[in-house]
Design a protein around this motif. Structure first.
Motif, PDB file in Angstrom:
ATOM      1  N   TRP A  36      75.918  18.014  74.041  1.00 33.18           N
ATOM      2  CA  TRP A  36      76.588  17.686  72.784  1.00 33.18           C
ATOM      3  C   TRP A  36      77.997  18.277  72.839  1.00 33.18           C
ATOM      4  CZ3 TRP A  36      74.902  14.492  69.004  1.00 33.18           C
ATOM      5  CH2 TRP A  36      73.538  14.189  68.939  1.00 33.18           C
ATOM      6  N   PHE A  37      78.949  17.463  72.460  1.00 33.19           N
ATOM      7  CA  PHE A  37      80.342  17.880  72.354  1.00 33.19           C
ATOM      8  C   PHE A  37      80.816  17.559  70.936  1.00 33.19           C
ATOM      9  CE2 PHE A  37      81.629  18.727  76.788  1.00 33.19           C
ATOM     10  CZ  PHE A  37      80.493  18.282  77.444  1.00 33.19           C
ATOM     11  N   ARG A  38      81.937  18.131  70.561  1.00 35.51           N
ATOM     12  CA  ARG A  38      82.522  17.798  69.261  1.00 35.51           C
ATOM     13  C   ARG A  38      84.032  17.778  69.364  1.00 35.51           C
ATOM     14  NH1 ARG A  38      80.931  23.317  65.865  1.00 35.51           N
ATOM     15  NH2 ARG A  38      82.419  24.734  66.911  1.00 35.51           N
ATOM     16  N   GLN A  39      84.636  17.013  68.465  1.00 35.55           N
ATOM     17  CA  GLN A  39      86.088  16.914  68.441  1.00 35.55           C
ATOM     18  C   GLN A  39      86.561  16.891  66.997  1.00 35.55           C
ATOM     19  OE1 GLN A  39      87.740  13.650  70.700  1.00 35.55           O
ATOM     20  NE2 GLN A  39      89.714  14.688  70.864  1.00 35.55           N
ATOM     21  N   TYR A  94      80.744  14.548  66.337  1.00 36.61           N
ATOM     22  CA  TYR A  94      79.837  15.070  67.352  1.00 36.61           C
ATOM     23  C   TYR A  94      79.398  13.940  68.279  1.00 36.61           C
ATOM     24  CZ  TYR A  94      79.560  19.621  65.169  1.00 36.61           C
ATOM     25  OH  TYR A  94      79.872  20.872  64.679  1.00 36.61           O
ATOM     26  N   TYR A  95      79.525  14.196  69.573  1.00 36.14           N
ATOM     27  CA  TYR A  95      79.199  13.209  70.596  1.00 36.14           C
ATOM     28  C   TYR A  95      78.039  13.693  71.462  1.00 36.14           C
ATOM     29  CZ  TYR A  95      83.828  11.295  69.560  1.00 36.14           C
ATOM     30  OH  TYR A  95      84.915  10.751  68.930  1.00 36.14           O
ATOM     31  N   CYS A  96      77.157  12.781  71.742  1.00 42.75           N
ATOM     32  CA  CYS A  96      76.086  12.999  72.698  1.00 42.75           C
ATOM     33  C   CYS A  96      76.560  12.465  74.053  1.00 42.75           C
ATOM     34  CB  CYS A  96      74.852  12.230  72.209  1.00 42.75           C
ATOM     35  SG  CYS A  96      73.489  12.160  73.350  1.00 42.75           S
ATOM     36  N   ALA A  97      76.214  13.161  75.125  1.00 45.74           N
ATOM     37  CA  ALA A  97      76.635  12.738  76.452  1.00 45.74           C
ATOM     38  C   ALA A  97      75.501  12.941  77.449  1.00 45.74           C
ATOM     39  CB  ALA A  97      77.867  13.533  76.888  1.00 45.74           C
ATOM     40  N   ALA A  98      75.471  12.065  78.451  1.00 48.56           N
ATOM     41  CA  ALA A  98      74.450  12.135  79.495  1.00 48.56           C
ATOM     42  C   ALA A  98      75.119  12.294  80.850  1.00 48.56           C
ATOM     43  CB  ALA A  98      73.589  10.879  79.477  1.00 48.56           C
ATOM     44  N   ARG A  99      74.494  13.086  81.674  1.00 49.60           N
ATOM     45  CA  ARG A  99      75.007  13.348  83.011  1.00 49.60           C
ATOM     46  C   ARG A  99      74.002  12.813  84.024  1.00 49.60           C
ATOM     47  NH1 ARG A  99      75.990  18.751  86.124  1.00 49.60           N
ATOM     48  NH2 ARG A  99      77.878  18.174  87.240  1.00 49.60           N
ATOM     49  N   SER A 100      74.503  12.205  85.079  1.00 53.18           N
ATOM     50  CA  SER A 100      73.623  11.533  86.051  1.00 53.18           C
ATOM     51  C   SER A 100      73.003  12.499  87.047  1.00 53.18           C
ATOM     52  CB  SER A 100      74.402  10.450  86.803  1.00 53.18           C
ATOM     53  OG  SER A 100      74.865   9.466  85.921  1.00 53.18           O
ATOM     54  N   VAL A 101      72.883  13.727  86.654  1.00 50.11           N
ATOM     55  CA  VAL A 101      72.170  14.731  87.450  1.00 50.11           C
ATOM     56  C   VAL A 101      71.282  15.505  86.487  1.00 50.11           C
ATOM     57  CG1 VAL A 101      73.929  14.933  89.244  1.00 50.11           C
ATOM     58  CG2 VAL A 101      74.078  16.363  87.205  1.00 50.11           C
ATOM     59  N   THR A 102      70.498  16.425  87.026  1.00 47.07           N
ATOM     60  CA  THR A 102      69.463  17.056  86.206  1.00 47.07           C
ATOM     61  C   THR A 102      69.922  18.295  85.441  1.00 47.07           C
ATOM     62  OG1 THR A 102      68.715  18.310  88.113  1.00 47.07           O
ATOM     63  CG2 THR A 102      67.602  16.218  87.678  1.00 47.07           C
ATOM     64  N   PHE A 103      71.120  18.802  85.764  1.00 48.63           N
ATOM     65  CA  PHE A 103      71.560  20.030  85.125  1.00 48.63           C
ATOM     66  C   PHE A 103      72.839  19.799  84.344  1.00 48.63           C
ATOM     67  CE2 PHE A 103      69.768  24.127  84.986  1.00 48.63           C
ATOM     68  CZ  PHE A 103      70.763  24.995  84.559  1.00 48.63           C
ATOM     69  N   GLY A 117      79.626   8.683  68.675  1.00 44.10           N
ATOM     70  CA  GLY A 117      79.949   9.832  67.834  1.00 44.10           C
ATOM     71  C   GLY A 117      79.423   9.689  66.421  1.00 44.10           C
ATOM     72  N   THR A 118      79.174  10.818  65.787  1.00 40.49           N
ATOM     73  CA  THR A 118      78.745  10.849  64.395  1.00 40.49           C
ATOM     74  C   THR A 118      79.512  11.965  63.683  1.00 40.49           C
ATOM     75  OG1 THR A 118      76.820  10.939  62.918  1.00 40.49           O
ATOM     76  CG2 THR A 118      76.759  12.375  64.847  1.00 40.49           C
ATOM     77  N   GLN A 119      79.990  11.654  62.489  1.00 40.51           N
ATOM     78  CA  GLN A 119      80.835  12.594  61.765  1.00 40.51           C
ATOM     79  C   GLN A 119      79.986  13.644  61.061  1.00 40.51           C
ATOM     80  OE1 GLN A 119      84.412  12.717  61.364  1.00 40.51           O
ATOM     81  NE2 GLN A 119      83.904  14.693  60.415  1.00 40.51           N
ATOM     82  N   VAL A 120      80.365  14.895  61.227  1.00 40.22           N
ATOM     83  CA  VAL A 120      79.772  16.009  60.483  1.00 40.22           C
ATOM     84  C   VAL A 120      80.888  16.683  59.699  1.00 40.22           C
ATOM     85  CG1 VAL A 120      78.681  18.269  60.668  1.00 40.22           C
ATOM     86  CG2 VAL A 120      77.908  16.381  62.131  1.00 40.22           C
ATOM     87  N   THR A 121      80.710  16.757  58.390  1.00 40.27           N
ATOM     88  CA  THR A 121      81.697  17.386  57.526  1.00 40.27           C
ATOM     89  C   THR A 121      81.013  18.491  56.738  1.00 40.27           C
ATOM     90  OG1 THR A 121      82.919  15.302  57.333  1.00 40.27           O
ATOM     91  CG2 THR A 121      83.410  17.024  55.722  1.00 40.27           C
ATOM     92  N   VAL A 122      81.565  19.701  56.836  1.00 41.46           N
ATOM     93  CA  VAL A 122      81.012  20.852  56.130  1.00 41.46           C
ATOM     94  C   VAL A 122      82.027  21.300  55.093  1.00 41.46           C
ATOM     95  CG1 VAL A 122      80.020  23.149  56.355  1.00 41.46           C
ATOM     96  CG2 VAL A 122      79.807  21.515  58.240  1.00 41.46           C
ATOM     97  N   SER A 123      81.638  21.236  53.850  1.00 42.99           N
ATOM     98  CA  SER A 123      82.537  21.623  52.764  1.00 42.99           C
ATOM     99  C   SER A 123      82.345  23.095  52.409  1.00 42.99           C
ATOM    100  CB  SER A 123      82.282  20.757  51.537  1.00 42.99           C
ATOM    101  OG  SER A 123      80.966  20.975  51.063  1.00 42.99           O
TER     102      SER A 123
END
Length: 124
Positions: A36-39, A94-103, A117-123
């Motif tokens: 998981w990454f975020r921007q 927030y972005y979900c990402a997949a890697r073509s290896v096991t780690f 991506g999906t938006q997360v907003t915390v007030s």
């Protein structure tokens, strides 16, 4: 190819919780490490957490350690991000990402597949 679709984002007050889901389709999900990454606006995409193919190994950025939990269900081809004690500074896409290896890896360019991506907003 792997297709990833995130869900579960939204608006929450500081101190609240959200659970993000990332549903995967395509090639064998169980062999992929996931991250998981975020921007946030005006900022670079940053690593949040990663999980290896089996779910037995995880890693968290210091900023979320103790508050966020990543998990996966290989039978459902889904990875989750449980976010507790949310802070305004957690606001981001927030972005979900997949890697073509096991780690997992902490660098975004090590992941070959990304969700929309999906938006997360915390007030406050």
């Amino acid at each position: 190819q792997v297709q990833l679709v995130e869900s579960g984002g939204g608006l929450v007050q500081a101190g609240g919780s959200l659970r993000l889901s990332c549903a995967a389709s395509g090639r064998a999900f169980s062999t992929n490490a996931m991250g998981w990454f975020r921007q946030a606006p005006g900022k670079e995409r940053e690593f949040v957490t990663g999980i290896n193919w089996s779910g037995r190994s995880t890693y968290y950025a210091d900023s979320v350690k103790g508050r966020f939990t990543i998990s996966r269900d290989n039978a459902k081809n889904t990875v989750y991000l449980q976010m507790n004690s949310l802070k305004p500074e957690d606001t981001a896409v927030y972005y979900c990402a997949a890697r073509s290896v096991t780690f997992y890896h902490t660098l975004a360019n090590e992941y070959q597949y990304w969700g929309q991506g999906t938006q997360v907003t915390v007030s406050s």
